[in-house]
Motif scaffolding. Structure first.
Motif, PDB file in Angstrom:
ATOM      1  N   UNK A  12      38.146  39.393  33.177  1.00 44.05           N
ATOM      2  CA  UNK A  12      38.334  40.654  32.434  1.00 44.05           C
ATOM      3  C   UNK A  12      38.004  41.871  33.415  1.00 44.05           C
ATOM      4  N   UNK A  13      38.662  42.829  33.015  1.00 46.25           N
ATOM      5  CA  UNK A  13      38.508  44.288  33.990  1.00 46.25           C
ATOM      6  C   UNK A  13      38.760  43.554  35.724  1.00 46.25           C
ATOM      7  N   UNK A  14      39.868  42.819  35.976  1.00 46.23           N
ATOM      8  CA  UNK A  14      40.236  42.456  37.186  1.00 46.23           C
ATOM      9  C   UNK A  14      40.130  43.128  38.101  1.00 46.23           C
ATOM     10  N   UNK A  15      40.574  44.542  38.131  1.00 44.56           N
ATOM     11  CA  UNK A  15      40.614  45.410  38.977  1.00 44.56           C
ATOM     12  C   UNK A  15      39.141  45.419  39.801  1.00 44.56           C
ATOM     13  N   UNK A  16      38.335  45.478  39.058  1.00 42.70           N
ATOM     14  CA  UNK A  16      36.943  45.477  39.469  1.00 42.70           C
ATOM     15  C   UNK A  16      36.465  44.245  39.883  1.00 42.70           C
ATOM     16  N   UNK A  17      36.624  43.313  39.145  1.00 46.29           N
ATOM     17  CA  UNK A  17      36.373  41.781  39.704  1.00 46.29           C
ATOM     18  C   UNK A  17      36.932  41.506  40.729  1.00 46.29           C
ATOM     19  N   UNK A  18      38.239  41.613  40.928  1.00 48.93           N
ATOM     20  CA  UNK A  18      38.807  41.383  42.304  1.00 48.93           C
ATOM     21  C   UNK A  18      37.816  42.082  43.538  1.00 48.93           C
ATOM     22  N   UNK A  19      37.581  43.331  43.293  1.00 49.14           N
ATOM     23  CA  UNK A  19      37.081  44.168  44.219  1.00 49.14           C
ATOM     24  C   UNK A  19      35.517  43.613  44.569  1.00 49.14           C
ATOM     25  N   UNK A  20      34.925  43.186  43.537  1.00 49.54           N
ATOM     26  CA  UNK A  20      33.685  42.895  43.767  1.00 49.54           C
ATOM     27  C   UNK A  20      33.641  41.429  44.502  1.00 49.54           C
ATOM     28  N   UNK A  21      34.627  40.664  44.183  1.00 48.42           N
ATOM     29  CA  UNK A  21      34.677  39.099  44.680  1.00 48.42           C
ATOM     30  C   UNK A  21      35.180  39.550  46.309  1.00 48.42           C
ATOM     31  N   UNK A  22      36.097  40.334  46.499  1.00 48.91           N
ATOM     32  CA  UNK A  22      36.541  40.623  47.768  1.00 48.91           C
ATOM     33  C   UNK A  22      35.537  41.280  48.753  1.00 48.91           C
ATOM     34  N   UNK A  23      34.355  41.591  48.226  1.00 49.77           N
ATOM     35  CA  UNK A  23      33.203  42.251  48.975  1.00 49.77           C
ATOM     36  C   UNK A  23      33.340  43.838  49.229  1.00 49.77           C
ATOM     37  N   UNK A  24      34.293  44.412  48.568  1.00 50.79           N
ATOM     38  CA  UNK A  24      34.686  45.729  48.549  1.00 50.79           C
ATOM     39  C   UNK A  24      33.961  46.704  47.417  1.00 50.79           C
ATOM     40  N   UNK A  25      32.863  47.287  47.940  1.00 50.01           N
ATOM     41  CA  UNK A  25      32.179  48.215  46.936  1.00 50.01           C
ATOM     42  C   UNK A  25      32.978  49.465  46.449  1.00 50.01           C
ATOM     43  N   UNK A  26      33.410  50.200  47.578  1.00 48.82           N
ATOM     44  CA  UNK A  26      34.236  51.376  47.190  1.00 48.82           C
ATOM     45  C   UNK A  26      35.338  51.160  46.459  1.00 48.82           C
ATOM     46  N   UNK A  27      36.405  50.034  46.782  1.00 48.40           N
ATOM     47  CA  UNK A  27      37.306  49.512  45.758  1.00 48.40           C
ATOM     48  C   UNK A  27      36.830  49.364  44.398  1.00 48.40           C
ATOM     49  N   UNK A  28      35.612  48.659  44.045  1.00 46.59           N
ATOM     50  CA  UNK A  28      35.086  48.454  42.885  1.00 46.59           C
ATOM     51  C   UNK A  28      34.843  49.776  42.200  1.00 46.59           C
ATOM     52  N   UNK A  29      34.016  50.744  42.713  1.00 47.41           N
ATOM     53  CA  UNK A  29      33.971  52.114  42.045  1.00 47.41           C
ATOM     54  C   UNK A  29      35.304  52.683  41.878  1.00 47.41           C
TER      55      UNK A  29
END
Ligand code: NAG
Ligand code: NAG
Ligand code: NAG
Ligand code: NAG
Ligand code: NAG
Ligand code: NAG
Ligand code: NAG
Ligand code: NAG
Ligand code: NAG
Ligand code: NAG
Ligand code: ZN
Length: 720
Positions: A682-699
């Motif tokens: 769910x909310x894959x844009x956020x989840x992908x960014x977190x799993x990829x270790x990218x905090x800025x992208x998650x924000x």
């Protein structure tokens, strides 16, 4: 000694590409019940009271006709691109029922094995050659058909490799990490993984990413619940346990990155369309599927070498063979020789489209099922769905014959080449996207309508309550337990949980473009006859003896689908429950929050998304009130306004651009998990960014997802 297995493991094992995602469902049942609006079992009126039209539809379903359609579909090669005659036959059946029907052809990239072999060479020089097709059974006519389809992995690479091999359990990233941490050198070796838990192509990708040169995926009895030969149950054709020679075919494309033709990702395929390089989307190492019978000697040859099952301590690592230790190996000198030559080419595939024009042609309701199968049969996957679609067309034909015309246009789709990677549906959606974006109210998918008695569905929030209401009107056949209606069976299976949509079947392209969808079907549980998924034994013979003797589960599923289609296409008010859509978003937010709390970025601020969902919830409640007033006062102008908003609001969810690294996935609410491939994040844009270790992208993706939810809320807004 029969092994005692937790039900979580059992359900987790039953994740099929063409089916609902049990793993995700079960996780939700245990973690998120408090957020789930349907968690309380509803009272069901019994016997159900049906309107006159509903009775006509429901009574039109005939198990004898359904078995005839099933018999037709399951007695000829209909692998994607192989059978235009079957497409024409389907169009004719729909035409006979009163639909305007035609074929649409798309040229797509397909792969087929020219040559395939797999040999184990033990340290003592003895060998075992695997059989890459099932045994012929006299009891199962299509197991001996000419042109029987060999077991292969579509989109696999070619390769001729001889190397030591390592058992990698389920083949998840964590499984590979355990091996690496234990000092096993994976480079240059072949992976031996069992099917289950995650999508098969992800296992191949994980092997490839670890420098391995080939991948073998086999079916372990672990996935068969209580119905195993180890437990004293006879194997098919003599009993309901798995025939040991059965093999799970399947595509190994990187399904969480794209859908459709891998040479035209993001645009429609036509004769002169530009074509890209498939290597981005498909594995570069060869992979081959194996039966449990042929995996046994490979597993046995690893005994005593490498990491023991106990040391590995991974779920799904120890399988169901009581006499196998499931040690990882490699065993020095024990090698596998894989010789795999795949041919790739552009071939035509044929979608069948059936139309009944509605009186409001700018509102369209679609129902689809794929037609192509991995094997000559395909009685469950997908032709249980194909058979009921013909019977559904005939049921609507009865209404048409009485002069009925739907309010909204009805489209039936019979998709080709789903099994290679949702090609038929994806290319069709891409071809007709502007029209679909402005007119589609919903897409209802039925793939495996029946491979067992357990009814289940996944779907968008706004459509869920309506689906439950229709299931309450359908009688559940006797012989599968005490379940008066389909709803009762559904509740028993799910305890009220409904999974979000990933990419396991043809709904993917509709949903990723912001169209409301459900995926509807039924499969088996841990004590039901074992379904030979993607195997030659997914046959008419199996279905009529074990899967659904009497075809009455088919009947019930078809009746429910007809009621869904009838109401969405003809009700004065599109039957959406917007407050439920808001509740579902809130539950997904809670789920995302749990992901964040457990991640490397526990302080990510979810406020923008929380606020957007609160705004959505407010507009949802408001329009629900307006809608019921408009309905009560038969205010046709206001009904028109509300219906347009119900049709359009979910496009907002797909308005934030493509997800990072997988641009054709646009729905910010859910998408297949990158590392799972079946189950949805769910909310894959956020989840992908977190799993990829990218905090800025998650924000950034919290903002983008919030923006998409706000745009959906804005569409729902009535007045100022
Ligand atoms: C297509 O399927 C039909 C029905 O199963 C079968 O009779 C026919 O032989 C198939 N055609 C080919 C070319 O295999
Ligand atoms: C595969 O490799 C083996 C050994 O290197 C060789 O003998 C054989 O001819 C190769 N087969 C093909 C089809 O390339
Ligand atoms: C596709 O890309 C791969 C890897 O980059 C390359 O080896 C191959 O030659 C390319 N194929 C074509 C047809 O361009
Ligand atoms: C096995 O893993 C589980 C968690 O997955 C852990 O709780 C348990 O302690 C581990 N057992 C051993 C023997 O390491
Ligand atoms: C293990 O048991 C199976 C039956 O479950 C049998 O067919 C097989 O020969 C046995 N294998 C070994 C290595 O003992
Ligand atoms: C249905 O509507 C379309 C678009 O208006 C039209 O082209 C088509 O001929 C109609 N079909 C029938 C059977 O009336
Ligand atoms: C499902 O049905 C079984 C058998 O009737 C029963 O034991 C079980 O409690 C039911 N589960 C739910 C959640 O209703
Ligand atoms: C249809 O169902 C009836 C029982 O309701 C059964 O007797 C009959 O055999 C079934 N027909 C087929 C073709 O399975
Ligand atoms: C997220 O979880 C934390 C810790 O459980 C909780 O305090 C917070 O309210 C949650 N936030 C949301 C948006 O659910
Ligand atoms: C609602 O209004 C429309 C248009 O005025 C009319 O055709 C229809 O019969 C009315 N429906 C009811 C249930 O009164
Ligand atoms: Zn399928």
């Amino acid at each position: 000694m029969p092994r005692i297995l937790g039900s979580l493991v059992l359900l987790g094992a039953l994740a099929y590409a063409c089916q609902r995602d049990w793993d995700a469902l079960h996780r939700r049942m245990h973690q998120h019940n408090s957020h789930n609006r349907h968690a309380k079992r509803a009272e069901v009126e019994y016997p159900p009271a049906l309107s006159e039209v509903e009775s006509i539809l429901v009574n039109s379903f005939d198990n004898k006709s359904i078995s005839e359609w099933s018999h037709y579909y399951t007695h000829g090669d209909h692998l994607g691109s192989h059978n235009k005659t079957m497409a024409e036959w389907t169009a004719q059946k729909w035409r006979d029922a009163g639909f305007d029907s035609f074929l649409e052809e798309f040229p797509i990239w397909v792969t087929y094995p020219e040559h395939s072999s797999l040999t184990l060479i033990r340290p003592d020089g003895t060998t075992h050659e695997a059989n890459l097709v099932e045994d012929v059974l006299v009891e199962d006519d299509t197991s001996s058909y000419p042109n029987v389809i060999p077991a292969f992995h579509a989109m696999s690479a070619s390769g001729n490799v001889t190397a030591e091999y390592v058992y990698v359990g389920r083949g998840t990233r964590a499984d590979f990490n355990v091996l690496k941490e234990a000092g096993i050198d994976l480079k240059g070796k072949i992976a031996l993984a069992n099917y289950g838990a995650i999508y098969r192509g992800t296992k191949v990708k994980n092997a490839q990413d670890n420098g391995m040169v080939g991948c073998i995926i086999y079916t372990d009895p672990l996935d068969d619940g209580e119905v195993t030969e180890e437990n004293g149950i006879q194997a098919y054709p003599n009993g309901p346990a798995r025939n040991p020679s059965s093999i799970q075919r399947g595509s190994v494309r990187f399904s969480s990155l794209y859908s459709g033709d891998p040479t035209t990702v993001g645009w429609a395929s036509s004769k002169d369309s530009a074509r890209g390089n498939v290597s981005l989307y498909n594995p570069s190492i060869p992979s081959i599927p194996l039966s449990m019978k042929d995996a046994l000697p490979l597993l046995a040859a690893l005994e005593g070498s490498g990491v023991s099952a106990k040391e590995a301590n991974r779920s799904g690592w120890v399988g169901g063979f009581g006499n196998i230790t499931y040690d990882s190996g490699p065993t020095p000198g024990a090698v596998v020789s894989m010789n795999h030559l795949m041919r790739g080419s552009i071939e035509p595939v044929w979608d069948v489209i059936g139309v009944i024009n509605g009186t409001s042609p700018d509102e369209v309701v679609l129902v689809g099922n794929h037609r192509d199968a991995w094997v000559i049969g395909g009685a469950a996957d997908p032709n249980s769905g194909s058979a009921i679609l013909i019977e559904l067309a005939n049921a609507f034909g009865k209404l048409l014959a009485k002069g009925w015309k739907p309010r909204r246009t009805i489209i039936l789709g019979s998709w080709d080449a789903e099994e290679f990677g949702l090609q038929g549906s994806t290319e069709w959606v891409e071809t007709h996207l502007p029209w679909l974006t402005s007119t589609a109210v919903a897409y209802l998918n039925v793939d495996v309508a029946v491979s067992g008695p357990r009814t289940n569905f996944a779907g968008s929030g706004e459509i869920q309550s309506f689906v439950l209401d229709q299931m309450k009107k359908v009688l559940f056949p006797e012989g599968w337990g005490e379940f008066p209606t389909l709803y009762d069976m559904w509740y028993n299976v799910t305890e009220g949980s409904i999974s979000p949509l990933g990419s396991g079947s043809d709904y993917a392209s509709f949903y990723q473009n912001g169209i409301a969808c459900i995926d509807f079907g039924s499969d088996g549980g841990k004590s039901d006859p074992v379904y030979h998924y993607h195997s030659n034994y997914d046959s008419y013979a199996w279905m009529s003896r074990f899967g659904d003797p009497g075809f009455r589960l088919h009947t019930a599923m078809g009746q429910a689908l007809s009621l869904l289609l009838y109401h969405i296409s003809d009700d004065v008010l599109i039957p959406w429950d917007l407050p439920n859509a808001a509740t579902v978003l809130e539950s997904y937010l809670a789920e995302l929050n749990e992901t964040i709390v457990e991640s490397d970025f526990p302080n990510l601020d979810l406020t923008p998304l929380e606020d957007a969902i609160a705004e959505f919830s407010e507009q949802a409640d408001h329009i629900a009130t307006i809608a019921s007033q408009a309905h009560a006062f038969n205010d046709t102008v206001l009904l028109g306004v509300v219906n347009a908003k119900f049709r359009d609001f979910s496009r907002g969810f797909a308005s934030a651009g493509g997800l990072p690294g997988r641009e054709t996935f646009k729905n910010v609410i859910s998408a297949p998990g990158i590392d799972n491939g079946y189950g949805a994040d769910v909310f894959p844009g956020v989840t992908d960014s977190i799993n990829g270790g990218k905090e800025d992208a998650a924000v950034e993706w919290i903002e983008k997802s919030a923006g998409a939810v706000r745009r959906a809320a804005e569409v729902l807004r009535v007045g100022s």
